[in-house]
Design a protein around this motif. Structure first.
Motif, short mmCIF file in Angstrom:
data_model
loop_
_atom_site.label_atom_id
_atom_site.label_comp_id
_atom_site.label_asym_id
_atom_site.label_seq_id
_atom_site.Cartn_x
_atom_site.Cartn_y
_atom_site.Cartn_z
N LYS A 60 4.62 -4.66 9.01
CA LYS A 60 3.54 -4.94 9.95
C LYS A 60 3.65 -4.00 11.15
O LYS A 60 4.73 -3.70 11.63
CB LYS A 60 3.57 -6.39 10.40
CG LYS A 60 3.22 -7.35 9.26
CD LYS A 60 3.16 -8.78 9.73
CE LYS A 60 2.11 -9.05 10.75
NZ LYS A 60 0.72 -9.03 10.33
N ALA A 61 2.52 -3.52 11.64
CA ALA A 61 2.49 -2.54 12.74
C ALA A 61 3.19 -3.04 14.01
O ALA A 61 3.86 -2.23 14.67
CB ALA A 61 1.05 -2.13 13.03
N PRO A 62 3.11 -4.32 14.38
CA PRO A 62 3.82 -4.76 15.59
C PRO A 62 5.35 -4.70 15.45
O PRO A 62 6.06 -4.76 16.44
CB PRO A 62 3.36 -6.21 15.79
CG PRO A 62 2.05 -6.28 15.09
CD PRO A 62 2.19 -5.36 13.90
N TRP A 63 5.85 -4.59 14.22
CA TRP A 63 7.29 -4.50 13.98
C TRP A 63 7.80 -3.07 14.16
O TRP A 63 9.00 -2.83 14.09
CB TRP A 63 7.64 -4.98 12.58
CG TRP A 63 7.34 -6.42 12.31
CD1 TRP A 63 7.02 -7.40 13.20
CD2 TRP A 63 7.31 -7.04 11.02
NE1 TRP A 63 6.80 -8.58 12.56
CE2 TRP A 63 6.97 -8.40 11.23
CE3 TRP A 63 7.54 -6.59 9.73
CZ2 TRP A 63 6.87 -9.30 10.17
CZ3 TRP A 63 7.44 -7.49 8.70
CH2 TRP A 63 7.11 -8.84 8.92
N VAL A 64 6.89 -2.12 14.35
CA VAL A 64 7.27 -0.71 14.51
C VAL A 64 7.35 -0.39 16.00
O VAL A 64 6.34 -0.42 16.71
CB VAL A 64 6.25 0.23 13.83
CG1 VAL A 64 6.64 1.68 14.02
CG2 VAL A 64 6.12 -0.11 12.34
N VAL A 93 -5.51 -4.66 25.52
CA VAL A 93 -4.12 -5.00 25.84
C VAL A 93 -3.16 -4.10 25.07
O VAL A 93 -2.23 -3.53 25.63
CB VAL A 93 -3.82 -6.48 25.50
CG1 VAL A 93 -2.35 -6.79 25.73
CG2 VAL A 93 -4.71 -7.40 26.32
N ASN A 94 -3.40 -3.96 23.78
CA ASN A 94 -2.54 -3.16 22.91
C ASN A 94 -3.28 -1.93 22.43
O ASN A 94 -4.51 -1.88 22.44
CB ASN A 94 -2.08 -3.97 21.70
CG ASN A 94 -1.14 -5.08 22.07
OD1 ASN A 94 -0.32 -4.93 22.96
ND2 ASN A 94 -1.25 -6.20 21.39
N SER A 95 -2.50 -0.96 21.96
CA SER A 95 -3.06 0.24 21.35
C SER A 95 -2.43 0.44 19.98
O SER A 95 -1.28 0.05 19.76
CB SER A 95 -2.78 1.47 22.22
OG SER A 95 -3.43 1.37 23.46
N GLU A 96 -3.19 1.04 19.10
CA GLU A 96 -2.68 1.40 17.78
C GLU A 96 -2.31 2.88 17.83
O GLU A 96 -3.11 3.70 18.26
CB GLU A 96 -3.75 1.16 16.72
CG GLU A 96 -3.31 1.50 15.32
CD GLU A 96 -4.43 1.25 14.33
OE1 GLU A 96 -4.42 0.19 13.71
OE2 GLU A 96 -5.29 2.14 14.19
N THR A 108 1.94 3.36 11.22
CA THR A 108 1.12 2.78 12.28
C THR A 108 1.94 1.77 13.09
O THR A 108 2.65 0.95 12.53
CB THR A 108 -0.11 2.07 11.68
OG1 THR A 108 -0.87 3.03 10.93
CG2 THR A 108 -0.99 1.48 12.77
N SER A 109 1.82 1.87 14.40
CA SER A 109 2.49 0.97 15.32
C SER A 109 1.46 0.37 16.25
O SER A 109 0.48 1.03 16.60
CB SER A 109 3.55 1.74 16.13
OG SER A 109 4.14 0.90 17.10
N VAL A 110 1.69 -0.87 16.65
CA VAL A 110 0.87 -1.49 17.69
C VAL A 110 1.79 -1.75 18.87
O VAL A 110 2.78 -2.48 18.75
CB VAL A 110 0.21 -2.79 17.20
CG1 VAL A 110 -0.45 -3.52 18.36
CG2 VAL A 110 -0.81 -2.50 16.12
#
Length: 142
Positions: A60-64, A93-96, A108-110
């Motif tokens: 998952k991107a938030p794990w990166v 709030v967040n960016s990809e 991909t990271s968030v």
């Protein structure tokens, strides 16, 4: 297979190091890129994992997490994938952030908008994706 995870990598088991409870699995993503996963021995058996087997590695991107080149940080995370920022998609709030690894694999990271600004993340900037091996989920074609 459809999944909500932004990172679904097709690869081949390159190495499998069994332990008493967990196994360390190295997945060849092609073109010199690889990813390491830690899975239970029960999963090794259930998925019939072996060197040469095709697998999907899901993250998952938030794990990166991301760090920039030149940061003097030593980490225990097995996956430290150096690449170049390809694209930043800002959100409220967040960016990809999409990194391209040397072999062409995209990660991909968030991260927060503040992190993008603090790290100076923009296309062309060198960055490293940090992924704990325990955050890599392995799957096999049915």
């Amino acid at each position: 297979m459809k999944t909500s995870a932004r990172n679904v990598f097709k690869g081949t088991v390159q190495a499998l190091q069994p332990g008493a409870v967990n196994a360390l699995v190295t997945v060849d993503l092609g073109q010199g890129d690889s990813l390491v996963a830690v899975v239970t021995m029960e999963s090794v058996s259930a998925l019939e994992l072996a060197v040469g087997k095709d697998v999907l590695a899901i993250v998952k991107a938030p794990w990166v997490m991301l760090v920039c080149e030149g940061d003097d940080v030593r980490l225990s995370a097995r996956n430290q994938l150096r690449g170049v920022v390809k694209h930043v998609e800002p959100g409220s709030v967040n960016s990809e952030v999409i990194l391209t690894l040397p072999g062409g694999t995209e990660v991909t990271s968030v991260v927060t908008r503040d992190a993008v600004k603090e790290l100076g993340l923009e296309p062309g900037v060198n960055a490293t994706a940090i992924i704990k091996a325990s955050n890599v989920i392995l799957g096999v074609p049915a």
